[in-house]
Design a protein around this motif. Structure first.
Motif, PDB file in Angstrom:
ATOM      1  N   GLN A 191      27.009  51.645  91.479  1.00 21.64           N
ATOM      2  CA  GLN A 191      27.733  52.332  90.583  1.00 21.64           C
ATOM      3  C   GLN A 191      27.805  51.781  89.287  1.00 21.64           C
ATOM      4  N   HIS A 192      28.193  50.445  89.233  1.00 26.92           N
ATOM      5  CA  HIS A 192      28.740  49.782  87.992  1.00 26.92           C
ATOM      6  C   HIS A 192      27.333  49.663  87.301  1.00 26.92           C
ATOM      7  N   LYS A 210      25.918  53.449  85.897  1.00 28.09           N
ATOM      8  CA  LYS A 210      26.912  53.997  84.884  1.00 28.09           C
ATOM      9  C   LYS A 210      26.797  53.255  83.350  1.00 28.09           C
ATOM     10  N   ASN A 211      26.777  51.842  83.622  1.00 26.90           N
ATOM     11  CA  ASN A 211      26.640  50.954  82.528  1.00 26.90           C
ATOM     12  C   ASN A 211      25.343  51.130  81.808  1.00 26.90           C
ATOM     13  N   ASP A 221      32.702  56.797  77.509  1.00 32.89           N
ATOM     14  CA  ASP A 221      33.333  56.273  78.402  1.00 32.89           C
ATOM     15  C   ASP A 221      33.401  56.864  79.729  1.00 32.89           C
ATOM     16  N   ARG A 230      30.462  55.723  81.796  1.00 40.36           N
ATOM     17  CA  ARG A 230      30.721  54.442  82.261  1.00 40.36           C
ATOM     18  C   ARG A 230      31.866  54.353  83.303  1.00 40.36           C
ATOM     19  N   MET A 231      32.736  55.350  83.377  1.00 40.73           N
ATOM     20  CA  MET A 231      33.816  55.373  84.474  1.00 40.73           C
ATOM     21  C   MET A 231      34.159  56.633  85.083  1.00 40.73           C
ATOM     22  N   THR A 268      38.909  58.537  78.553  1.00 43.19           N
ATOM     23  CA  THR A 268      39.981  57.628  78.154  1.00 43.19           C
ATOM     24  C   THR A 268      40.552  57.837  76.777  1.00 43.19           C
TER      25      THR A 268
END
Length: 596
Positions: free
Chosen positions: A445-446, A449-450, A472, A475-476, A480
């Motif tokens: 997932q990291h 998404k990045n 954002d 990525r997350m 935010t």
């Protein structure tokens, strides 16, 4: 590149002497002593380019002064009015291995070599600066052994065609070879097509290559985007389509998954709304977008999909723009054109991204994804297992996503569709169960998404000059406050670029890709920009009065009636000057000269 008739060289030495430039390939050790090696010889007095046996010129005479530099490819040739320039790769970075051990590189440094011995002229310097400026735009990619312009499906189909071998340039998708115009003079030189092994074709966009672990199994996950070299330019100056249906900011994005002998590829596209519309900057933050009043608007739409459908199959147009005010007028226009065109296999889906996701309710994007799920299943993806040839599946259609810029909102939706595809593929490969979701794999997932967020930034920088907005969420998975602040900064920087520098950049891009020739490019820049008389001084007057007002407020200790009246007068004066600037805003915009 692809199934080339000759392999591309990946390392050279460039020798520069007073009379010649020599491009000498660094051959494998088994043949490095062979004097039959072909080299490129460029006469520095006549500019003539030819191929010759290395033995004809080497070893160089002891009394010949020379400069020797390592290079990694030839990107092209700028004719430049009897002052030709040779463009070469001086620095590259290894991105990773494409399937079947094809190494992909990113351009990190290029040098433009003044071939002739005469002092460089202002016109030649302008062309050199244009090409140099484009080459420093991140990022260009190349591969010496694989065709980066082709999707896995196109490569597979081409490999099974029964035809005579073609050169890499003949087989490459010309839409995505960004230095094709620069390579043209070399191919037309006395060296002819035999010079091709020395030349390095490049794509522009983004390439991410990862070796991942998912459920304890090894998976290669690759994301590649190819920007089209047609209708190039920057945000605001290039919108919509031309008479041939070529749209601005067209990008083909491919997600590749490899596990053992199994490979899959899922292709999506993005591009400006395929109709005649414009949004000319006028120093306002958001210039009004208008449908260009052309009777043949539908013809541009039809021309676009007459090319796209044979290339990609069925199409779902996902339109993410607002459905009110100026954007709403564009949305209605595109919907009407799509309805009137009645093109088989072209579907239209409108989703008001900002309305549906207002107050950071980005979970509502699931409404759109759910509505497209049947198309995801019907279109499928390219899938093939070498261990089971009967497993072959071809992708039958693509999602063609757009917002106003085809950047921020578009990237969010494309990443969600890529997730849907990834779940289906990994289940078919036996890595995930039907109940599993790939994004529950925290390590992957990291990465996923990045990579999509970084991908958004690259495509945005290339078109708008700054990183993307809303990354954002990519990525997350949530919006935010920091992300909103970052979006505000990027929006402010975009405003400056789009109004005051992008005209020059657009001209450089058009020259680089051959959309405007050398003569026309120089002709436009030899013209002196007309003066607007006293209007030229309005921004300076506004800034001077504004600074004086601020200093007066800071330095004044007592506020009298006279001071208050003068203060109001200054405010009123600034307002009037500001209105005059806004009404004549186009005067100060840095417009592309080649588009006027």
């Amino acid at each position: 590149m692809g199934s080339s008739s000759s392999p591309l060289y990946d390392k050279f030495h460039l020798y520069s002497t007073p009379q010649f430039l020599f491009i000498v390939p660094e051959c494998p050790s088994s043949s490095s002593s062979s004097q039959e090696t072909q080299i490129v010889v460029i006469d520095r007095w006549s500019g003539r380019i030819k191929l010759a046996a290395k033995a004809e010129h080497f070893p160089l005479a002891a009394n010949v002064a020379f400069r020797k530099i390592p290079i990694f490819g030839v990107l092209g040739w700028i004719p430049a009015q009897n002052q030709p320039q040779l463009v070469v790769i001086t620095k590259r970075v290894r991105v990773g291995e494409w399937p079947d051990r094809h190494v992909v590189y990113r351009l990190e440094g290029a040098e433009i070599i003044h071939v002739c011995q005469t002092p460089i002229t202002p016109d030649t310097r302008r062309m050199v600066e244009a090409v140099s400026g484009v080459l420093t735009t991140p990022y260009f990619y190349f591969c010496y052994t694989q065709d980066l312009t082709a999707t896995r499906q196109r490569l597979f189909l081409a490999s099974n065609e029964s035809q005579s071998p073609q050169s890499w340039l003949d087989r490459a998708d010309e839409r995505f070879v960004w230095n094709r115009s620069l390579l043209g003079p070399l191919l037309k030189s006395a060296a002819g097509p035999d010079i091709q092994p020395f030349l390095t074709p490049m794509i522009h966009g983004a390439v991410f290559i990862f070796k991942c672990g998912i459920q304890g199994q090894d998976v290669d996950w690759i994301l590649v985007s190819r920007r089209s070299n047609r209708r190039v330019g920057t945000r605001f100056f290039l919108r919509g389509c031309d008479d041939h249906g070529r749209v601005s900011n067209f990008v083909e994005t491919e997600q590749i998954v490899i596990h053992g002998s199994m490979v899959s590829s899922f292709v999506q596209t993005r591009g400006s709304m395929p109709m005649f519309w414009e949004q000319q900057p006028d120093i306002r933050y958001k210039p009004k977008a208008l449908v260009t009043p052309k009777k043949e608007s539908i013809q541009g739409f039809v021309a676009h999909f007459k090319e796209q459908v044979p290339l990609y199959g069925e199409q779902v147009i996902i339109n993410l723009i607002d459905q009110k005010k100026a954007e709403g007028e564009l949305e209605l226009a595109l919907k009407k054109i799509c309805h009137e065109a009645q093109l088989k296999g072209v579907h239209y889906v409108a989703f008001d991204f900002h309305k549906e996701c207002s107050k950071m309710r980005y979970d509502r994007l699931q409404i759109l994804i759910d509505s497209l799920r049947q198309h995801v299943a019907n279109y499928g993806c390219f899938f093939y297992s070498a261990a089971n040839p009967d497993s072959l599946q071809l992708q039958k259609g693509v999602f063609r996503t757009n917002c106003m810029d085809c950047l921020d909102r578009t990237n969010v939706v494309q990443s969600l569709l890529a997730t849907e595809n990834l779940n289906l593929v990994l289940r078919r490969m036996g890595i995930l169960s039907p109940a599993d979701n790939v994004l529950d794999q925290l390590e992957f997932q990291h990465i996923f998404k990045n990579a999509w967020a970084d991908h958004a930034d690259l495509i945005s920088i290339q078109y708008a000059g700054t990183g993307a907005l809303k990354t954002d969420f990519t990525r997350m998975g949530v919006r935010t406050k920091y992300g909103l602040l970052q979006d505000g900064w990027n929006s402010a920087v975009r405003y400056v670029f789009n109004n005051f520098t992008d005209g020059i950049r657009t001209d450089a891009l058009r020259f680089f890709t051959g959309e405007v020739n050398m003569e026309e490019y120089l002709k436009q820049y030899q013209k002196k920009k007309p003066s607007q008389g006293s209007l030229d001084y309005l921004p300076g007057v506004f800034l001077a009065v504004f600074i004086a007002l601020i200093l007066t407020l800071v330095l004044t200790h007592e506020v009298s009636l006279k001071f208050f009246v003068l203060f109001l007068g200054a405010i009123g004066f600034l307002y009037l000057i500001g209105q005059m600037i806004l009404q004549n805003g186009r005067i100060w915009v840095n417009f592309p000269r080649t588009l006027q």
